[in-house]
Design a protein around this motif. Structure first.
Motif, PDB file in Angstrom:
ATOM      1  N   SER A 232      29.548 -51.175 -69.100  1.00 18.35           N
ATOM      2  CA  SER A 232      30.197 -49.841 -70.013  1.00 18.35           C
ATOM      3  C   SER A 232      31.023 -51.474 -71.187  1.00 18.35           C
ATOM      4  CB  SER A 232      30.579 -48.924 -69.805  1.00 18.35           C
ATOM      5  OG  SER A 232      30.221 -48.529 -68.675  1.00 18.35           O
ATOM      6  N   ASP A 234      34.629 -51.686 -73.082  1.00 17.82           N
ATOM      7  CA  ASP A 234      35.679 -51.026 -73.294  1.00 17.82           C
ATOM      8  C   ASP A 234      35.523 -50.715 -74.615  1.00 17.82           C
ATOM      9  OD1 ASP A 234      36.443 -52.488 -71.258  1.00 17.82           O
ATOM     10  OD2 ASP A 234      37.282 -53.874 -71.606  1.00 17.82           O
ATOM     11  N   LYS A 237      32.245 -45.533 -76.248  1.00 22.16           N
ATOM     12  CA  LYS A 237      32.164 -44.984 -75.999  1.00 22.16           C
ATOM     13  C   LYS A 237      30.856 -43.865 -75.628  1.00 22.16           C
ATOM     14  CE  LYS A 237      34.755 -41.881 -78.277  1.00 22.16           C
ATOM     15  NZ  LYS A 237      36.074 -39.944 -78.086  1.00 22.16           N
ATOM     16  N   LYS A 238      30.573 -43.457 -74.898  1.00 23.23           N
ATOM     17  CA  LYS A 238      28.923 -42.308 -74.962  1.00 23.23           C
ATOM     18  C   LYS A 238      28.925 -41.365 -75.056  1.00 23.23           C
ATOM     19  CE  LYS A 238      25.960 -44.832 -72.034  1.00 23.23           C
ATOM     20  NZ  LYS A 238      25.026 -45.142 -71.609  1.00 23.23           N
ATOM     21  N   GLU A 239      28.417 -40.074 -76.004  1.00 25.79           N
ATOM     22  CA  GLU A 239      29.203 -38.843 -76.097  1.00 25.79           C
ATOM     23  C   GLU A 239      27.392 -38.252 -76.191  1.00 25.79           C
ATOM     24  OE1 GLU A 239      31.106 -37.628 -79.062  1.00 25.79           O
ATOM     25  OE2 GLU A 239      32.957 -39.142 -78.086  1.00 25.79           O
ATOM     26  N   THR A 257      36.326 -46.003 -78.966  1.00 23.97           N
ATOM     27  CA  THR A 257      36.997 -45.153 -77.507  1.00 23.97           C
ATOM     28  C   THR A 257      38.480 -44.772 -78.847  1.00 23.97           C
ATOM     29  OG1 THR A 257      38.330 -47.229 -76.787  1.00 23.97           O
ATOM     30  CG2 THR A 257      36.228 -46.055 -75.838  1.00 23.97           C
TER      31      THR A 257
END
Length: 268
Positions: A232, A234, A237-239, A257
């Protein structure tokens, strides 16, 4: 600047093969590193290397002790070898890091910038932009796997390489390519006059479709980047994308993020 910091061109390790003794020790190093100017870093390294080599050639009596003439003006062939050695080193490091040869190698090879060198830099920069955004995720995955940051027997149960983006996102680049191909075919091999109503209609529809979706890609660029998949990031982000009717997960959405968004606002 280096001399003012206490580094001189005679600060290098020397070993006498005949007597098998150490003549001098190196007690300083020059570290040059930068994430976003790899190519200029190599130019700086080659310049420092030339500075030290000039002293080494003098100390070994290859050059006169009293001479201040640079070695490149005395031995053209050796200087050519030296320049190409550093340029080849730049290309090797750059290919591993960015997927293309280094920039500014014309300066390293020839000692000056050239029109061809500028053109090569432009082509390499365009290639880097394409590769780094659309085809380079596997490169970081390879590094993470090699360095042990990702351990298959610990980090993942299912394959991390399954593309979970919504089908429309996956298909859009191919649809744009198809649209451009149709437009090119109509312009190259029109039925009748190129200004025929049907031909202009097809070209217009394809052009509007392409422009609209390119704008969509520009707005939702994160969804089309070839991200590394093993470790991942920093700032990313995965939604999960959930169908409002069925409640099922139908894909994944990428976004910055919250901390990274705040950092960007402060920076701007």
């Amino acid at each position: 600047r280096l001399i003012s910091l206490g580094y001189t061109s005679d600060n290098y390790f020397e070993y006498d093969l005949k007597s098998q003794t150490i003549v001098k020790l190196q007690n300083k190093i020059v570290r040059t590193n930068c994430m976003d100017c790899l190519d200029r870093t190599n130019v700086v390294q080659s310049t420092i290397g030339r500075w030290v080599l000039q002293n080494q050639l003098t100390q070994t009596n290859y050059l006169s002790q009293t001479s201040t003439i640079p070695f490149e003006k005395i031995d053209y062939k050796f200087n050519l070898f030296f320049q190409n050695f550093w340029a080849d080193n730049a290309d090797a490091v750059s290919c591993a890091y960015s997927g293309t040869g280094a920039l500014k190698t014309d300066f390293t090879r020839l000692g000056k910038r050239t029109y061809k060198g500028n053109l090569d830099d432009l082509l390499n920069s365009i290639t880097r932009y394409y590769k780094n955004n659309l085809t380079d995720g596997f490169r970081q995955d390879s590094y993470d796997l090699f360095l042990g940051k990702f351990k298959p027997f610990q980090s993942s149960i299912t394959s991390p390489f399954i593309d979970r983006r919504p089908p429309f996102i996956q298909l859009l680049p191919y649809l744009i390519g198809t649209s451009l191909l149709i437009m090119l075919a109509v312009l190259s091999y029109p039925k009748g006059s190129i200004f025929d109503y049907k031909n202009l209609t097809i070209v217009g529809i394809c052009l509007l479709f392409t422009i609209r979706n390119l704008l969509y890609i520009n707005t939702h660029g994160y969804q089309f980047v070839d991200w590394p998949r093993l470790v991942s990031l920093d700032f990313l982000k995965k939604e999960d994308v959930v169908d409002s009717k069925t409640g099922k997960i139908v894909g994944v959405n990428f976004d910055e993020t919250d901390n990274f968004k705040v950092f960007n606002k402060k920076k701007n």
